[in-house]
Scaffold this motif. Structure first.
Motif, PDB file in Angstrom:
ATOM      1  N   SER A 132      11.915  70.890  43.550  1.00 33.83           N
ATOM      2  CA  SER A 132      12.040  72.038  42.767  1.00 33.83           C
ATOM      3  C   SER A 132      12.000  73.175  43.927  1.00 33.83           C
ATOM      4  CB  SER A 132      11.197  72.319  41.466  1.00 33.83           C
ATOM      5  OG  SER A 132       9.860  72.935  42.060  1.00 33.83           O
ATOM      6  N   GLY A 133      12.730  74.286  43.578  1.00 32.33           N
ATOM      7  CA  GLY A 133      12.526  75.362  44.507  1.00 32.33           C
ATOM      8  C   GLY A 133      11.214  76.059  44.778  1.00 32.33           C
ATOM      9  N   ILE A 134      10.534  76.014  43.680  1.00 37.74           N
ATOM     10  CA  ILE A 134       9.187  76.646  43.557  1.00 37.74           C
ATOM     11  C   ILE A 134       8.213  75.710  44.485  1.00 37.74           C
ATOM     12  CG2 ILE A 134       6.960  76.955  42.204  1.00 37.74           C
ATOM     13  CD1 ILE A 134       8.695  79.138  41.416  1.00 37.74           C
ATOM     14  N   ALA A 135       8.476  74.418  44.217  1.00 33.11           N
ATOM     15  CA  ALA A 135       7.381  73.366  45.204  1.00 33.11           C
ATOM     16  C   ALA A 135       7.930  73.547  46.605  1.00 33.11           C
ATOM     17  CB  ALA A 135       7.770  72.112  44.638  1.00 33.11           C
ATOM     18  N   PHE A 159       6.361  76.491  48.201  1.00 36.17           N
ATOM     19  CA  PHE A 159       4.913  76.375  48.685  1.00 36.17           C
ATOM     20  C   PHE A 159       4.530  75.372  49.866  1.00 36.17           C
ATOM     21  CE2 PHE A 159       3.969  77.631  44.014  1.00 36.17           C
ATOM     22  CZ  PHE A 159       3.453  78.714  44.234  1.00 36.17           C
ATOM     23  N   LYS A 178       5.339  77.623  52.610  1.00 35.53           N
ATOM     24  CA  LYS A 178       4.417  78.614  53.036  1.00 35.53           C
ATOM     25  C   LYS A 178       3.410  78.181  53.633  1.00 35.53           C
ATOM     26  CE  LYS A 178       4.398  82.175  49.260  1.00 35.53           C
ATOM     27  NZ  LYS A 178       3.622  82.557  48.005  1.00 35.53           N
ATOM     28  N   PHE A 236      19.292  82.451  47.788  1.00 36.00           N
ATOM     29  CA  PHE A 236      18.313  83.026  46.908  1.00 36.00           C
ATOM     30  C   PHE A 236      16.881  82.507  46.933  1.00 36.00           C
ATOM     31  CE2 PHE A 236      16.166  83.733  42.799  1.00 36.00           C
ATOM     32  CZ  PHE A 236      16.405  85.069  42.912  1.00 36.00           C
ATOM     33  N   GLU A 237      16.802  81.295  46.775  1.00 38.69           N
ATOM     34  CA  GLU A 237      15.720  80.624  46.647  1.00 38.69           C
ATOM     35  C   GLU A 237      14.573  80.828  47.734  1.00 38.69           C
ATOM     36  OE1 GLU A 237      15.966  76.567  45.039  1.00 38.69           O
ATOM     37  OE2 GLU A 237      16.155  77.350  43.118  1.00 38.69           O
ATOM     38  N   TYR A 267      13.187  84.338  47.926  1.00 41.49           N
ATOM     39  CA  TYR A 267      12.564  84.729  46.348  1.00 41.49           C
ATOM     40  C   TYR A 267      11.237  84.376  46.631  1.00 41.49           C
ATOM     41  CZ  TYR A 267      12.121  85.256  41.462  1.00 41.49           C
ATOM     42  OH  TYR A 267      11.832  85.465  40.199  1.00 41.49           O
ATOM     43  N   VAL A 268      11.078  82.881  46.778  1.00 37.33           N
ATOM     44  CA  VAL A 268       9.875  82.005  46.458  1.00 37.33           C
ATOM     45  C   VAL A 268       8.888  82.459  47.657  1.00 37.33           C
ATOM     46  CG1 VAL A 268       8.819  80.080  45.833  1.00 37.33           C
ATOM     47  CG2 VAL A 268      11.152  80.478  44.992  1.00 37.33           C
ATOM     48  N   PHE A 308      21.205  88.707  47.026  1.00 39.71           N
ATOM     49  CA  PHE A 308      20.754  88.020  45.674  1.00 39.71           C
ATOM     50  C   PHE A 308      19.448  88.511  45.429  1.00 39.71           C
ATOM     51  CE2 PHE A 308      23.462  84.291  43.569  1.00 39.71           C
ATOM     52  CZ  PHE A 308      24.342  85.415  43.477  1.00 39.71           C
ATOM     53  N   MET A 342      19.609  92.186  44.530  1.00 40.03           N
ATOM     54  CA  MET A 342      20.234  92.442  43.290  1.00 40.03           C
ATOM     55  C   MET A 342      19.176  92.114  42.170  1.00 40.03           C
ATOM     56  SD  MET A 342      23.506  90.405  41.946  1.00 40.03           S
ATOM     57  CE  MET A 342      22.464  89.197  41.292  1.00 40.03           C
ATOM     58  N   ASN A 343      18.436  90.846  42.183  1.00 36.44           N
ATOM     59  CA  ASN A 343      17.564  90.612  41.308  1.00 36.44           C
ATOM     60  C   ASN A 343      16.419  91.725  41.105  1.00 36.44           C
ATOM     61  OD1 ASN A 343      16.242  88.350  39.641  1.00 36.44           O
ATOM     62  ND2 ASN A 343      14.535  88.818  41.226  1.00 36.44           N
TER      63      ASN A 343
END
Lengths: 325, 280
Positions: free
Chosen positions: A125-128, A131, A134, A240-241, A244-245, A257, A260-261
């Protein structure tokens, strides 16, 4: 006689009614969802783009002011520049995918392991992924340790996510990491549909690997490569991802994006965000059309027997011949 | 002849070297995460990120991540969403694919084109106005609202089923209809069981998509008990900022189910990818 005709009529009519019923019931929900989540929002987006508004409260008609602001706001203009990094990433990713898929066409031991390892990032997933990277880029952790293993002094290592001369490259690289394996699997599938005898015949004829690639592999996959080039370039416009994350769009990493978000959901400038969305959509459609035209010309499709360039040459020759007569 | 052999040998070495490098690049960021997740606080502070942990049986980080991020709640919510959305998606998209493939009627081509154009619209841009619609329908902060939202954008599944129907002979339908079956009967009794491979592909692809979804989840499920697994992971990092031993453990907890699904359904995942890509 009349009786059978009538029951035939009844049968016919009931079929017709049934057909109508099945079409209606089976399409009702999907079309409702399509309307509710695609076309009504799309219509509203066009409408909102002419208003100065928040989600709740008063709405003022402002004409084209939002569109003008899209082109005037420095942060938006800058974000288009940021997407160039992602475009570079997209091209690199396609080239790498093509390269590795080509390697895999020739017999490879442990093929499924290589495939699975390279493909798996696509499923995270994009979130994982955010991290993971990061941590990967954090000062003194993974990437820095790896570079230090190769004898690079710590003071020569940049801050991957803070240094504005490099942070967009770091972020775009995570996209390349994520999607290369997926592209490779797609290309490999297309390549595998080529008859294996062709490769054998070619190598018997003395064709080297480069010739095999150019004359057998590339033609078999050109349509899927073109399709993916289009998809990934319009995809890089809507990157985006990663920002964003990982960086939340700070330090010059805000893509179109992300900006925009932020405008839509934090600053509640819904009208401006809608105008941005419409502008992006126009760019995407333009790119898609331009690329389709471009590739139709460069990779001439032609018929199975004769390429388009060959057809052009033949017609030209005919004209010359006729002129001679 | 000999020259060709040497060339072949060089190519083989080059091939494996490149493939191994690529596999390493793909896997190192995740492997380092695994190493870190098993380190104690003290080890994490004092050792290089690349060093092995003292023991692979130290599960404290996983416990902390699981409880602090309220992952149990996240898994339950995600499971609920998965069951509902996947069932609905398979039914809805196979039904419309059946109608579009088997019946000629006015508007058939138009509807296909409407779906085609919809796939061009960038998803996140649409959320600007979808948010307004969700708001006015009072669907925000309800699990069912989120479920409906995820069902709404389902073009790839429709394409997978459309493609599958093209290869199912219509003689099947015709003989069933001669036997007195209704169209509904044809679909549910004859065709749906035959769609199994396409259903598997859709389930796996859509399932992974739903499991990983966080943008809409973040937007529409704001209360704490409604977090799905991906947003649960996100909230947990606040208090644990940059303590990557905990974060890595959390990340691994969310990745493991996907890894298992992938290993079991590899064929469907690869197959579905190709099906989804042709939609163009």
């Amino acid at each position: 006689m009349g009786k059978t005709k009538k029951s035939f009529g009844e049968w016919f009519r009931s079929r017709k009614v049934q057909k109508f019923l099945v079409i209606f019931t089976f399409m009702f929900v999907p079309l409702l969802l399509l309307l509710m989540y695609t076309y009504i929002p799309f219509g509203k987006m066009v409408q909102f783009s002419f208003y100065n508004m928040k989600y709740i409260g008063k709405r003022n008609y402002v004409g084209l002011k939002n569109y003008i602001e899209v082109f005037k706001r420095p942060e938006i203009f800058k974000s288009l520049f940021v997407s160039v990094y992602y475009m570079g990433g997209a091209v690199l990713q396609l080239a790498l995918a093509l390269f590795f898929a080509t390697l895999m066409v020739f017999k490879v031991k442990g093929e499924s392991i290589f495939k699975a390892t390279m493909f798996f990032p696509y499923l995270i997933s994009g979130i994982a992924i955010g991290f993971i990277f990061k941590f990967f880029y954090a000062r003194g952790y993974v990437l820095d340790s790896i570079l230090m293993l190769f004898g690079i002094a710590p003071e020569n290592i940049p801050y991957w996510l803070q240094d504005t001369s490099i942070n967009n490259i770091s972020l775009a690289a995570t996209s390349v990491w994520r999607y290369t394996g997926q592209n490779m699997i797609l290309f490999l599938g297309a390549m595998m549909s080529v008859d294996a005898d062709l490769y054998e015949a070619a190598s018997l004829d003395g064709a080297n690997k480069w010739h095999q690639f150019k004359y057998i592999i590339l033609p078999s996959i050109k349509s899927i490569v073109v399709l993916n080039l289009i998809l990934s370039i319009s995809g890089s416009l809507s990157a985006f991802e990663p920002p964003y994350v990982i960086t939340n769009g700070t330090m010059g990493t805000g893509t179109y994006f992300v900006i925009m978000n932020r405008l839509a959901h934090e600053n509640q400038k819904v009208g401006l965000a809608s105008a941005m969305a419409i502008v992006l959509l126009a760019i995407i459609i333009l790119c898609t059309v331009a690329q389709k035209l471009f590739f139709a010309y460069v990779f001439d499709d032609g018929t199975d027997d004769e390429s388009r360039a060959a057809v052009r040459r033949r017609k030209k020759q005919n004209k010359i011949n006729q002129g001679l007569k | 002849m000999n020259k060709a052999k040497v060339e072949m040998g060089i190519f083989t070495v080059f091939k494996y070297f490149m493939l191994i490098m690529a596999a390493l690049v793909a896997i190192i960021p995740v492997v380092v995460c695994v190493l870190t997740a098993f380190k104690t606080e003290e080890e994490y502070q004092n050792t290089s990120a690349l060093s092995l942990p003292k023991s692979f049986l130290y599960f404290e980080n996983f416990k902390v991540a699981f409880t602090q991020a309220n992952m149990l709640r996240g898994f339950i919510n995600t499971a609920l969403v998965l069951v509902v959305v996947l069932t609905a998606s398979v039914l809805v998209s196979s039904m419309i694919a059946y109608v579009l493939n088997r019946f000629k009627f006015i508007g058939n081509g138009l509807i296909r084109n409407l779906f085609m154009f919809a796939s061009l619209l960038p998803g996140i841009a649409m959320q600007v106005t979808i948010y307004e619609i969700m708001n006015s329908l009072h669907l925000i902060n309800h699990l069912y609202g989120y479920m409906i939202c995820l069902m709404g954008t389902d073009i790839i599944s429709i394409y997978i089923f459309l493609q599958f129907f093209e290869n199912l002979p219509t003689s099947l339908d015709e003989s069933a209809i001669i036997d007195g079956c209704t169209y509904f009967g044809v679909f549910f009794k004859i065709l749906l069981p035959l769609l199994k491979p396409a259903i598997m592909t859709t389930l796996v692809l859509k399932g992974v998509g739903v499991y990983n979804e966080y943008y809409a989840s973040n937007l529409y499920l704001q209360s704490k008990e409604l977090k799905t697994i991906s947003t649960a992971l996100y909230t947990f990092t606040g208090p644990y900022g940059s303590q990557y031993n905990y974060i890595c453990a959390g990340v691994l907890i969310t990745i493991i189910p996907i890894l298992i699904i992938f290993l079991v359904f590899q064929k469907q995942v690869y197959g579905g990818l190709a099906a989804g890509a042709v939609k163009g």
